[in-house]
Design an enzyme around this catalytic site. Structure first.
Site, PDB file in Angstrom:
ATOM      1  N   ARG A 188       0.849  -1.173   0.000  1.00  0.00           N
ATOM      2  CA  ARG A 188       0.000   0.000   0.000  1.00  0.00           C
ATOM      3  C   ARG A 188       0.894   1.235   0.000  1.00  0.00           C
ATOM      4  O   ARG A 188       2.106   1.143   0.183  1.00  0.00           O
ATOM      5  CB  ARG A 188      -1.000   0.018   1.172  1.00  0.00           C
ATOM      6  N   GLY A 189       0.267   2.369  -0.264  1.00  0.00           N
ATOM      7  CA  GLY A 189       1.015   3.581  -0.517  1.00  0.00           C
ATOM      8  C   GLY A 189       1.067   3.806  -2.014  1.00  0.00           C
ATOM      9  O   GLY A 189       1.451   2.907  -2.776  1.00  0.00           O
ATOM     10  N   ALA A 190       0.650   4.994  -2.458  1.00  0.00           N
ATOM     11  CA  ALA A 190       0.476   5.234  -3.892  1.00  0.00           C
ATOM     12  C   ALA A 190       1.718   4.921  -4.721  1.00  0.00           C
ATOM     13  O   ALA A 190       1.621   4.220  -5.744  1.00  0.00           O
ATOM     14  CB  ALA A 190       0.012   6.675  -4.125  1.00  0.00           C
ATOM     15  N   ARG A 228      -6.975  -0.623  -7.140  1.00  0.00           N
ATOM     16  CA  ARG A 228      -7.179   0.513  -6.240  1.00  0.00           C
ATOM     17  C   ARG A 228      -7.442   1.747  -7.097  1.00  0.00           C
ATOM     18  O   ARG A 228      -6.534   2.225  -7.782  1.00  0.00           O
ATOM     19  CB  ARG A 228      -5.950   0.772  -5.355  1.00  0.00           C
ATOM     20  N   GLN A 274      -2.194   2.148  10.095  1.00  0.00           N
ATOM     21  CA  GLN A 274      -0.905   2.242   9.400  1.00  0.00           C
ATOM     22  C   GLN A 274       0.112   3.033  10.212  1.00  0.00           C
ATOM     23  O   GLN A 274       1.306   2.742  10.166  1.00  0.00           O
ATOM     24  CB  GLN A 274      -1.082   2.882   8.023  1.00  0.00           C
ATOM     25  N   ASP A 329      -2.417  10.708  -2.417  1.00  0.00           N
ATOM     26  CA  ASP A 329      -2.720   9.688  -3.416  1.00  0.00           C
ATOM     27  C   ASP A 329      -3.124  10.307  -4.743  1.00  0.00           C
ATOM     28  O   ASP A 329      -3.047   9.648  -5.776  1.00  0.00           O
ATOM     29  CB  ASP A 329      -3.830   8.767  -2.912  1.00  0.00           C
ATOM     30  N   ASN A 385      -5.991  12.052   0.213  1.00  0.00           N
ATOM     31  CA  ASN A 385      -5.047  11.278   1.020  1.00  0.00           C
ATOM     32  C   ASN A 385      -5.847  10.426   2.004  1.00  0.00           C
ATOM     33  O   ASN A 385      -7.083  10.468   2.025  1.00  0.00           O
ATOM     34  CB  ASN A 385      -4.067  12.207   1.757  1.00  0.00           C
TER      35      ASN A 385
END
Length: 356
Positions: free
Chosen positions: A58-60, A101, A204, A245, A255
């Site tokens: 995860r994380g753009a 996503r 997170q 994001d 975000n």
């Protein structure tokens, strides 16, 4: 301090969530951190798409990098004489990766770069795909280091920062975006204190950010999300530093859910609010935040902490994953191309004219 070599980046960047071995994609499973360090090995593109959907990765930026290698894996099942015919054959797999996503623009950006690589490519189209995926990962790491220095230069010695979600090495190719600024600020002697919000419902901040910073010898303090405004009121924070994001043409920023609340509280208390993201997160084709599709995940994620249910049976829940922070609440947007102060359509165009 323009010379980035003044920072020992390796000393402050020990975690790597993505590894390509030439045959498979190895992803550090972020669902089981911080108590176990396990790898999920993806040998086909559908496994990569599943890993993105299920938050293994995860994380753009990390999602975009993973998707790029997902295209490389999809190519293993394709027989094509040239890049153009390969692109047509790869379209279904690339669409599945894209749909994993929807909010993170880096995902579509990376897939577009992979597709553009195939246009006009000859018999070596597979090698060109691998080279592009490697380049996307390498460029992200270099961009993060550049952003870290640019953002840290805006801070005075003794600065206390609050961050949200996880925007570090785990969310990128390495060093991180917002967490990269924090790493650079600590290395440059400008940041004295780091607070991290827990970031419900996936935690997170609690599971990933404080663990990651601890790996680098830093000592963050975890707070409940709901304690942030009180911390600001008591004078404990000078800057809020968040990732993104998707950043729109007018500077509106999507975000992790809860970012908007932090921006409102920061504005009220006269605290700087910094968004840190690579240029690939900027989407000049999206005019403002109203045009962003906000992903919603299963309500069950909100009804439990881990595997322990915390709400009574039959209780309804609403679980948006992102929110949009209006540009007027943002002090600065930091990218590897430079800093947008007081973001607006005009100031965004100054830095990204080619994208208009």
């Amino acid at each position: 301090m323009d010379n980035q070599t003044a920072i020992d980046f390796e000393l402050y960047d020990r975690v790597r969530p993505i590894r390509w071995d030439g045959q498979a994609l190895h992803l550090l499973d972020q669902r089981v951190l911080p108590f176990r360090e396990e790898q999920v090995v993806c040998t086909d593109s559908d496994a990569v798409a599943h890993a993105i959907t299920e938050l293994v990765v995860r994380g753009a930026p990390a999602i975009g990098i993973s998707a790029a290698y997902g295209v490389v894996l999809a190519a293993n099942a394709v027989e094509a004489a040239n890049g153009d015919s390969a692109l047509k054959a790869l379209e279904p797999a690339m669409q599945r990766l894209h749909d994993a996503r929807p909010t993170a623009v880096n995902l579509a950006w990376a897939l577009n770069r992979m597709g553009d690589t195939l246009h006009g490519a000859g018999a070596d189209w597979r090698e060109q795909l691998v080279a592009m995926a490697d380049r996307i990962a390498k460029d992200d790491l270099l961009a993060n280091r550049r952003m870290g220095v640019l953002g840290a230069q805006m801070m005075q010695p003794g600065t206390r920062v609050l961050t949200h979600c996880n925007t570090g090495s785990l969310a990128t190719a390495g060093f991180g975006t917002a967490l990269g600024v924090i790493r650079a600020g600590c290395a440059m002697g400008r940041i004295d204190k780091v607070y991290a919000g827990e970031t419900r419902p996936w935690l997170q901040g609690a599971r990933l950010t404080v663990w990651e910073l601890a790996q680098d010898g830093l000592n963050p303090t975890l707070i409940a999300d709901s304690a942030a405004a009180h911390l600001m009121k008591t004078g404990g924070v000078d800057w809020v530093v968040a990732g993104a994001d998707r950043i729109c043409a007018n500077g509106d920023t999507a975000n992790k859910i809860g970012t908007y609340s932090l921006a409102i509280a920061a504005k009220h208390h006269g605290i700087g609010f910094m968004v840190v993201a690579p240029a690939s997160t900027v989407d000049m084709n999206t005019p403002n935040g109203d045009a962003i599709e906000i992903e919603e995940r299963l309500p069950t994620e909100l009804l439990s902490v881990g595997s322990v249910r915390t709400a009574a049976e039959g209780v309804a829940a609403w679980n948006p994953v992102f929110d949009v922070t209006p540009a007027e609440l943002i002090t600065a947007i930091v990218t590897e191309k430079g800093v947008v102060h007081a973001p607006s359509v005009a100031t965004m165009r100054e830095l990204f004219p080619q994208d208009v």
